[in-house]
Design an enzyme around this catalytic site. Structure first.
Site, PDB file in Angstrom:
ATOM      1  N   LYS A  21       0.837  -1.286  -0.010  1.00  0.00           N
ATOM      2  CA  LYS A  21      -0.033   0.068   0.036  1.00  0.00           C
ATOM      3  C   LYS A  21       1.112   1.164   0.025  1.00  0.00           C
ATOM      4  O   LYS A  21       0.661   2.333  -0.713  1.00  0.00           O
ATOM      5  CB  LYS A  21      -0.740  -0.034   1.283  1.00  0.00           C
ATOM      6  CG  LYS A  21      -2.037  -0.950   0.995  1.00  0.00           C
ATOM      7  CD  LYS A  21      -2.866  -1.341   2.285  1.00  0.00           C
ATOM      8  CE  LYS A  21      -3.923  -2.265   2.197  1.00  0.00           C
ATOM      9  NZ  LYS A  21      -4.337  -2.610   3.499  1.00  0.00           N
ATOM     10  N   GLN A  47      -4.484  -1.255   9.681  1.00  0.00           N
ATOM     11  CA  GLN A  47      -4.709  -2.450   8.981  1.00  0.00           C
ATOM     12  C   GLN A  47      -5.232  -3.759  10.119  1.00  0.00           C
ATOM     13  O   GLN A  47      -4.712  -3.816  11.349  1.00  0.00           O
ATOM     14  CB  GLN A  47      -3.201  -2.884   8.569  1.00  0.00           C
ATOM     15  CG  GLN A  47      -3.007  -3.952   8.187  1.00  0.00           C
ATOM     16  CD  GLN A  47      -3.473  -4.193   6.602  1.00  0.00           C
ATOM     17  OE1 GLN A  47      -3.354  -3.479   5.708  1.00  0.00           O
ATOM     18  NE2 GLN A  47      -4.112  -5.512   6.423  1.00  0.00           N
ATOM     19  N   ASP A  86     -11.340   2.930   3.976  1.00  0.00           N
ATOM     20  CA  ASP A  86     -11.385   1.548   3.917  1.00  0.00           C
ATOM     21  C   ASP A  86     -12.975   1.417   3.884  1.00  0.00           C
ATOM     22  O   ASP A  86     -13.449   0.314   3.550  1.00  0.00           O
ATOM     23  CB  ASP A  86     -10.961   1.015   5.266  1.00  0.00           C
ATOM     24  CG  ASP A  86      -9.715   0.084   4.967  1.00  0.00           C
ATOM     25  OD1 ASP A  86      -9.417  -0.172   3.554  1.00  0.00           O
ATOM     26  OD2 ASP A  86      -8.957  -0.270   5.894  1.00  0.00           O
TER      27      ASP A  86
END
Ligand code: NDP
Length: 298
Positions: A55, A99, A122
């Site tokens: 990422k 994460q 997200d």
């Protein structure tokens, strides 16, 4: 025997990343600042380290700032939420990604709830899940968003299609079903308690498999010509001569080729779209925060 079109997620993702990079360049020209994505990694889970590394690389390649925060597995929930609040208040940060999975002593729902919904790239915050459900502008989780983009590219108009989503997680299955419903598909969500799953899948024009069980969906489950999006990432046990087992999806790819109309491979299908959509969501967040119109075509 006919053979399915292989949906090249890698190539589509490369094009999307190119469009995002062009959007970043215009954003920088207007605002004199780069969009920023903050990624928070707790602990040293090897898979998470790989995801975070990819990422970061993609974010920088798109011309955006990547702010990485690595915390030890022993960090308290309060300390982690305090970091999220600092990032919420930081003007250089447009998107925040924590994460997952988090260590067991941390409640991931509480951490996600602490993220400013305007920076929730997200799309996991309940405000964004709710907005998606009621049809308002929302940040949509990156994996199902990528799946939808591939479907629109390969199928075109999805209206009236029978879609079966296998899996009902908040990250993939549920938002995928919402997106397909918004495209006027007739949507069935299947899960571990679904009866006669092969029969349910056989009715589908579109199958999205997001289960996490290697090659569970076999060719005889598929209606001839069905479009199959395989989200699953499963590692098989190593065979003789292999150090690591092969990565496979939730669909028995080789056999499905003779039945499906189009199918995503694993790897090289949905996976690359997930990161491209994260970059896309971050660029959208930057535009919204700056009061600018979101560029077309991303
Ligand atoms: P979850 O484990 O959260 O959800 C799995 C879903 O599959 C559940 O809803 C479960 O049902 C259902 N399920 C389990 N067993 C069966 C069965 N035998 N028959 C029918 N349904 C079943 O997984 P995720 O949604 O997070 O991920 C799914 C897969 O996608 C994984 O392989 C993951 O690695 C992959 N993934 C890939 C990404 C990418 O970028 N390509 C990103 C995210 C995930 P129930 O709810 O009843 O338990």
């Amino acid at each position: 025997m006919s053979s399915a079109t292989i949906i090249d997620g890698k190539a589509f993702a490369a094009k999307l990343r190119h469009r995002v990079a062009a959007g970043v360049a215009s954003f920088v020209a207007i605002t004199q600042r780069k969009p920023g994505l903050a990624v928070v990694l707790v602990g040293d889970d090897p898979a998470s380290q790989v995801y975070v590394g990819s990422k970061k690389k993609a974010t920088v390649e798109a011309g955006m700032n990547s702010f990485e925060h690595r915390l030890p597995a022993t960090v308290s929930q309060e300390e982690l939420i305090a970091l999220v609040e600092t990032l919420n208040a930081d003007d250089a940060v447009d998107g925040i990604l924590v994460q997952l999975p988090l260590p067991a002593h941390i409640d991931d729902k509480a951490v996600i709830a602490a993220i400013d919904p305007a920076k929730d790239v997200d799309g996991f915050h309940v405000v964004n899940a709710g907005r998606l459900a009621v049809g308002e502008d929302a940040f949509v989780p990156c994996t199902p968003l990528g799946c939808l983009m591939l479907l629109k590219e390969y199928v075109g108009d999805l209206s009236g299609k029978n879609a079966v989503v296998i899996g009902r997680s908040n990250i993939v299955g549920k938002p995928m079903a919402q997106l397909l419903l918004a495209e006027n598909c007739t949507v069935t969500i299947a899960h571990s308690r679904t009866q006669d799953l092969p029969d349910v899948v056989r009715r589908a024009d579109i199958v999205v498999a997001a289960v996490g069980r290697a090659e569970m969906v076999t060719a005889d489950w598929l209606k001839p010509g069905a479009v199959v999006i395989d989200v699953g990432i499963n590692r098989l046990p190593p065979q003789a001569g292999e150090t690591k087992g092969r990565l496979v999806g939730d669909v028995a790819f080789d056999d499905a080729l003779a039945h499906a109309g189009a199918i995503t491979p694993v790897p090289g299908g949905v996976g690359p779209m997930t990161i491209a959509c994260l970059l896309r969501n971050n660029l959208v967040a930057a535009h919204r925060r700056a009061g600018l119109e979101v560029p077309q075509g991303i």
